[in-house]
Design a protein around this motif. Structure first.
Motif, PDB file in Angstrom:
ATOM      1  N   ILE A  58       0.848  -1.207   0.000  1.00 52.95           N
ATOM      2  CA  ILE A  58       0.000   0.000   0.000  1.00 52.95           C
ATOM      3  C   ILE A  58       0.875   1.247   0.000  1.00 52.95           C
ATOM      4  CG2 ILE A  58      -1.640   1.314   1.415  1.00 52.95           C
ATOM      5  CD1 ILE A  58      -2.804  -1.520   2.207  1.00 52.95           C
ATOM      6  N   HIS A  62       0.816   4.284  -2.722  1.00 57.30           N
ATOM      7  CA  HIS A  62       0.676   5.713  -2.366  1.00 57.30           C
ATOM      8  C   HIS A  62       1.845   6.525  -2.925  1.00 57.30           C
ATOM      9  CE1 HIS A  62      -1.962   4.834   1.454  1.00 57.30           C
ATOM     10  NE2 HIS A  62      -2.545   4.478   0.318  1.00 57.30           N
ATOM     11  N   LYS A  65       2.060   7.883  -6.701  1.00 51.40           N
ATOM     12  CA  LYS A  65       1.317   9.054  -7.206  1.00 51.40           C
ATOM     13  C   LYS A  65       2.263  10.233  -7.410  1.00 51.40           C
ATOM     14  CE  LYS A  65      -2.974  11.589  -6.613  1.00 51.40           C
ATOM     15  NZ  LYS A  65      -3.629  11.194  -7.832  1.00 51.40           N
ATOM     16  N   ASP A  87      -8.666  -0.246  -2.151  1.00 53.82           N
ATOM     17  CA  ASP A  87      -8.889   1.152  -1.766  1.00 53.82           C
ATOM     18  C   ASP A  87      -7.674   2.015  -2.095  1.00 53.82           C
ATOM     19  OD1 ASP A  87     -11.428   0.636  -0.846  1.00 53.82           O
ATOM     20  OD2 ASP A  87     -10.898   0.677   1.286  1.00 53.82           O
ATOM     21  N   ALA A  88      -6.486   1.468  -1.907  1.00 53.04           N
ATOM     22  CA  ALA A  88      -5.259   2.234  -2.211  1.00 53.04           C
ATOM     23  C   ALA A  88      -5.217   2.580  -3.692  1.00 53.04           C
ATOM     24  CB  ALA A  88      -4.021   1.431  -1.813  1.00 53.04           C
ATOM     25  N   ALA A  90      -7.785   2.747  -5.791  1.00 50.94           N
ATOM     26  CA  ALA A  90      -8.841   3.730  -6.083  1.00 50.94           C
ATOM     27  C   ALA A  90      -8.435   5.123  -5.597  1.00 50.94           C
ATOM     28  CB  ALA A  90     -10.141   3.287  -5.425  1.00 50.94           C
ATOM     29  N   SER A  91      -7.691   5.187  -4.497  1.00 48.28           N
ATOM     30  CA  SER A  91      -7.305   6.479  -3.919  1.00 48.28           C
ATOM     31  C   SER A  91      -6.297   7.224  -4.770  1.00 48.28           C
ATOM     32  CB  SER A  91      -6.711   6.280  -2.517  1.00 48.28           C
ATOM     33  OG  SER A  91      -7.639   5.620  -1.695  1.00 48.28           O
ATOM     34  N   VAL A  92      -5.329   6.514  -5.340  1.00 51.50           N
ATOM     35  CA  VAL A  92      -4.268   7.224  -6.078  1.00 51.50           C
ATOM     36  C   VAL A  92      -4.687   7.546  -7.512  1.00 51.50           C
ATOM     37  CG1 VAL A  92      -2.389   6.335  -4.655  1.00 51.50           C
ATOM     38  CG2 VAL A  92      -3.025   5.108  -6.749  1.00 51.50           C
ATOM     39  N   GLU A  93      -5.756   6.899  -7.977  1.00 52.22           N
ATOM     40  CA  GLU A  93      -6.279   7.166  -9.327  1.00 52.22           C
ATOM     41  C   GLU A  93      -5.211   7.038 -10.409  1.00 52.22           C
ATOM     42  OE1 GLU A  93      -8.162  10.978  -8.693  1.00 52.22           O
ATOM     43  OE2 GLU A  93     -10.095  10.004  -8.383  1.00 52.22           O
ATOM     44  N   VAL A 119     -10.932  -2.194  -9.934  1.00 52.16           N
ATOM     45  CA  VAL A 119     -10.287  -0.873 -10.000  1.00 52.16           C
ATOM     46  C   VAL A 119      -9.093  -0.894 -10.962  1.00 52.16           C
ATOM     47  CG1 VAL A 119     -11.076  -0.040  -7.753  1.00 52.16           C
ATOM     48  CG2 VAL A 119      -8.972  -1.411  -7.880  1.00 52.16           C
TER      49      VAL A 119
END
Ligand code: DQA
Length: 147
Positions: A58, A62, A65, A87-88, A90-93, A119
């Protein structure tokens, strides 16, 4: 210059000796060498990493990005269990290609479930070590078209 992260999850450090009938005879360092040569032939930069720890994976996602344009992720067994990895991502797109050496859909039913696939940009599974340059081509082509 486009840069990508190739991230490998649990037990992939044991490639070569780990169930070679399933995962092949290449060790992870051989795969890294092939990926580095392929990246330079495509004029791309590449970071290659492996961890057995979900949290460290994770952290790598992160940290990608703003540094890398996309990620190739062989999350190993965390593919089938980890909402946190999903979720990680999806978070960094960032665009992610889910990768497996083996054809997970031809194996046990629990390997048919992926928390990464919903994702992910796409999935490459079942081509052994050759899947890595295939995944790189898929991701680099996507990045060339979509930035
Ligand atoms: C794997 C498939 C997973 O089901 C398994 O847990 C792995 C490796 C593959 O590359 O085929 O560790 O991701």
């Amino acid at each position: 210059m486009t840069s990508i992260l190739i991230l490998n999850g649990p037990n992939l450090n044991l490639l070569g000796t780990r169930q070679p009938d399933v995962y092949g005879h290449s060790i992870l360092a051989d795969i890294e060498t092939v990926c580095r040569a392929h990246a330079s032939s495509r004029g791309a930069k590449m970071e290659f990493a492996q961890s057995n720890s979900e949290g460290a994976l994770i952290d790598h996602i992160h940290a990608a990005k703003g540094v890398h344009g996309g990620i190739i992720l062989n999350a190993g067994a965390y593919t089938h269990t980890s909402i946190a990895l999903m979720d990680a991502i999806a978070s960094v797109e960032l665009p992610v290609v889910e990768l497996h050496l083996s054809n997970v859909h031809a194996r046990e039913e629990f390997r048919h479930v992926s928390y990464i696939a919903p994702v992910a940009l796409g999935v490459i599974s079942g081509f052994g070590a050759a899947g890595y340059p295939l995944a790189m081509d898929a991701l680099l082509t996507h990045l060339a078209q979509h930035g």
